[in-house]
Design a protein around this motif. Structure first.
Motif, short mmCIF file in Angstrom:
data_model
loop_
_atom_site.label_atom_id
_atom_site.label_comp_id
_atom_site.label_asym_id
_atom_site.label_seq_id
_atom_site.Cartn_x
_atom_site.Cartn_y
_atom_site.Cartn_z
N VAL A 113 0.86 -1.19 0.00
CA VAL A 113 0.00 0.00 0.00
C VAL A 113 0.89 1.24 0.00
CG1 VAL A 113 -2.04 -1.00 1.12
CG2 VAL A 113 -0.16 -0.12 2.53
N PHE A 114 0.30 2.36 -0.47
CA PHE A 114 1.03 3.63 -0.49
C PHE A 114 0.21 4.66 0.26
CE2 PHE A 114 1.84 7.78 -2.67
CZ PHE A 114 3.17 7.92 -2.28
N GLU A 115 0.84 5.29 1.26
CA GLU A 115 0.17 6.37 1.99
C GLU A 115 0.83 7.68 1.59
OE1 GLU A 115 0.29 6.31 6.29
OE2 GLU A 115 -1.06 8.03 6.40
N GLU A 116 0.08 8.48 0.88
CA GLU A 116 0.62 9.71 0.29
C GLU A 116 0.90 10.78 1.36
OE1 GLU A 116 -1.47 12.66 -0.21
OE2 GLU A 116 0.17 13.74 -1.19
N GLN A 117 0.13 10.77 2.45
CA GLN A 117 0.31 11.81 3.48
C GLN A 117 1.53 11.59 4.38
OE1 GLN A 117 -3.33 13.27 5.56
NE2 GLN A 117 -4.21 11.40 4.73
N ALA A 118 2.20 10.46 4.18
CA ALA A 118 3.36 10.14 5.04
C ALA A 118 4.62 10.81 4.50
CB ALA A 118 3.55 8.63 5.08
N GLY A 119 5.73 10.58 5.19
CA GLY A 119 7.00 11.14 4.75
C GLY A 119 8.02 11.06 5.86
N PHE A 120 8.92 12.03 5.89
CA PHE A 120 9.91 12.00 6.96
C PHE A 120 10.14 13.39 7.54
CE2 PHE A 120 12.36 12.34 2.99
CZ PHE A 120 13.22 13.40 3.27
N LEU A 121 10.59 13.37 8.81
CA LEU A 121 10.93 14.58 9.56
C LEU A 121 12.44 14.67 9.69
CD1 LEU A 121 8.36 13.85 12.38
CD2 LEU A 121 8.14 15.73 10.73
N PHE A 122 12.98 15.88 9.64
CA PHE A 122 14.39 16.08 9.96
C PHE A 122 14.48 16.20 11.48
CE2 PHE A 122 14.19 17.63 5.56
CZ PHE A 122 15.22 16.90 5.02
N VAL A 123 15.09 15.19 12.10
CA VAL A 123 14.92 15.06 13.56
C VAL A 123 15.74 16.08 14.35
CG1 VAL A 123 16.46 13.02 13.68
CG2 VAL A 123 14.85 13.43 15.50
N GLU A 124 17.06 16.16 14.10
CA GLU A 124 17.85 17.13 14.90
C GLU A 124 17.36 18.56 14.64
OE1 GLU A 124 19.26 14.84 12.92
OE2 GLU A 124 20.88 13.80 13.98
N ARG A 125 17.06 18.85 13.36
CA ARG A 125 16.59 20.19 13.00
C ARG A 125 15.29 20.52 13.74
NH1 ARG A 125 15.57 20.99 6.65
NH2 ARG A 125 17.67 20.17 6.45
N SER A 126 14.44 19.51 13.93
CA SER A 126 13.15 19.74 14.61
C SER A 126 13.35 19.94 16.11
CB SER A 126 12.21 18.56 14.36
OG SER A 126 11.97 18.40 12.98
N VAL A 127 14.26 19.15 16.70
CA VAL A 127 14.57 19.34 18.13
C VAL A 127 15.07 20.77 18.35
CG1 VAL A 127 16.10 18.65 20.03
CG2 VAL A 127 15.08 16.89 18.56
#
Ligand SMILES: Cc1cc2nc3c(=O)[nH]c(=O)nc-3n(C[C@H](O)[C@H](O)[C@H](O)COP(=O)(O)OP(=O)(O)OC[C@H]3O[C@@H](n4cnc5c(N)ncnc54)[C@H](O)[C@@H]3O)c2cc1C
Length: 377
Positions: free
Chosen positions: A137-151
């Motif tokens: 399956v493909f979930e279009e609303q997903a993706g990735f976060l830049f973790v250190e940048r977000s902290v």
């Protein structure tokens, strides 16, 4: 002794968000951490984290994810930075497995858009491989976060909202009483009305009286060289999550020429303390990842570019623990995020600020309570 409305112990992934949310509500907040923001000693480093909504772990997480998504969006606006790349995710597994059926169940329950993929979709717009016995399956609303940048964005905005951050000092203990909270560090004592404990892999020690069994698990992240343009995030390559007979493997498209990042969600070795861990490459872990790369990621080499070690803090049922302390109503905490918590950092930060400042929250976190049967010793 310096005095605050709220002290946050641990300003990593979750605590940076809690510090921000408590400060933006007008509280005088102190955020304490042994290490500077964005450090690589705990559980919130390694460039990226997957974010997805159709949650196979349990559909009850979806309403929290709806709020988390809104807050990630608000954080991007407030920080002026790109924190979330919405590249989607492909999830694959045997039809009798748990991942793809779990994703479909969560999507059905919460009316989330989800695309069924067919074998013909693979090798073209989706560069990965699908074996004959797998469903996808493909979930279009997903993706990735830049973790250190977000902290760092959470911490910077927390300071802008008036929080004080004190990094480089170890919290050695805390006491709660009718008069409030006293926190002791290696160098100082502080006083506060409320306490938030977000200590990641060190939560069991700082919440020792709760005796929650938490296991700290060493996890490896591997980046592999890849010359194939279809694996680049800029070309729309999604994240991936595979349930295979050998375990659960996941990864990220290439960002800025840094290679394709791949890791195993299953496996890992339980350790006592990340600070005493040597963080060396584990040849067996690498061999399992490389078998997966050869089978499922055609066009990705097994030439390693980078390696990192990070730690899961696993609860007995694999679900988070987000609650107030049963004896001390002025203490809120999040622990046991079990290797899938970062995508929730925004919403858990907001919930912890609610629990600390108001003693309650309207967010549906009851299923994550510390009193649930699965946590009983
Ligand atoms: C390899 C790996 C891959 C992952 N992938 C995903 C993913 O794709 N998607 C996802 O949603 N989640 C993922 N996770 C999980 C997610 O990253 C974690 O659940 C989350 O980041 C944990 O945040 P935390 O605040 O609990 O811990 P940390 O970020 O480690 O923060 C705890 C902080 O407390 C501080 N601290 C502890 N004790 C003390 C003390 N005594 N004195 C002072 N400071 C103290 C530490 O220094 C640290 O900064 C992954 C985790 C790992 C390890």
């Amino acid at each position: 002794m310096d005095s605050y409305d709220v002290i946050v112990i641990g300003t990593g992934g979750i605590g940076s968000a809690a510090t921000y949310h408590a400060a933006r509500r007008g509280a005088r907040v102190l955020g304490l951490d042994r290490f500077p923001g964005g450090h690589a000693n705990g559980s919130s480093h390694g460039e990226t984290r997957i974010i997805r909504k159709a949650y196979f772990e349990h559909a009850d997480y979806v309403p929290l994810l709806e709020r988390a998504y809104a807050l990630w969006n608000a954080l991007e606006v407030a920080s002026g930075e790109t924190l979330f790349r919405r590249v989607g995710i492909v999830e694959c597994g045997r039809t009798d497995g748990s991942i793809v059926p779990g994703v479909r169940q969560a999507a059905r329950t919460h009316h989330l858009p989800l695309e069924d993929l067919r074998p013909v979709d693979f090798g073209g717009r989706i560069p990965f491989a699908l074996s004959a016995d797998m469903d996808a399956v493909f979930e279009e609303q997903a993706g990735f976060l830049f973790v250190e940048r977000s902290v760092l964005a959470h911490l910077r905005l927390a300071e802008a909202a008036g929080a004080r951050l004190a990094a480089g000092d170890e919290v050695t203990g805390w006491q709660a009483s009718a008069d409030g909270i006293v926190v002791e560090t290696a160098h100082q004592r502080y006083q506060a009305d409320k306490l938030i404990v977000t200590a990641g892999a060190w939560a069991a020690g700082l919440l020792a009286d709760l005796a929650i069994p938490l296991f700290v698990r060493r996890k490896h992240l591997h980046w592999y060289a890849c010359g194939a343009p279809q694996y680049q995030a800029d070309n729309g390559c999604p994240c991936f999550f595979y349930e295979t007979p050998d375990g659960l493997f996941y990864g990220f498209p290439e960002v800025d020429g840094g290679g394709v990042k791949v890791a195993e969600h299953t496996g890992g070795i339980d350790i006592a303390d990340p600070l005493a861990d040597n963080k060396a490459v584990d040849p067996q872990d690498r061999a399992r990842i490389e078998d997966f790369v050869r089978t499922c990621l055609p066009g990705v080499s097994t030439t390693p570019l980078q390696h990192s070690v990070c730690y899961y803090t696993v609860s007995p049922d694999g679900h988070f623990i987000v609650d107030r302390h049963p004896q001390y109503g002025n203490v809120a905490f999040a622990a046991g995020l079990s290797g899938h918590g970062y995508k929730f950092a925004t919403v858990i930060g907001e919930v912890l600020a609610d629990l600390a400042l108001d003693g309650t929250t309207s967010a549906p976190v009851g299923f994550l309570g510390a009193g649930r049967a699965a946590l009983a010793r």
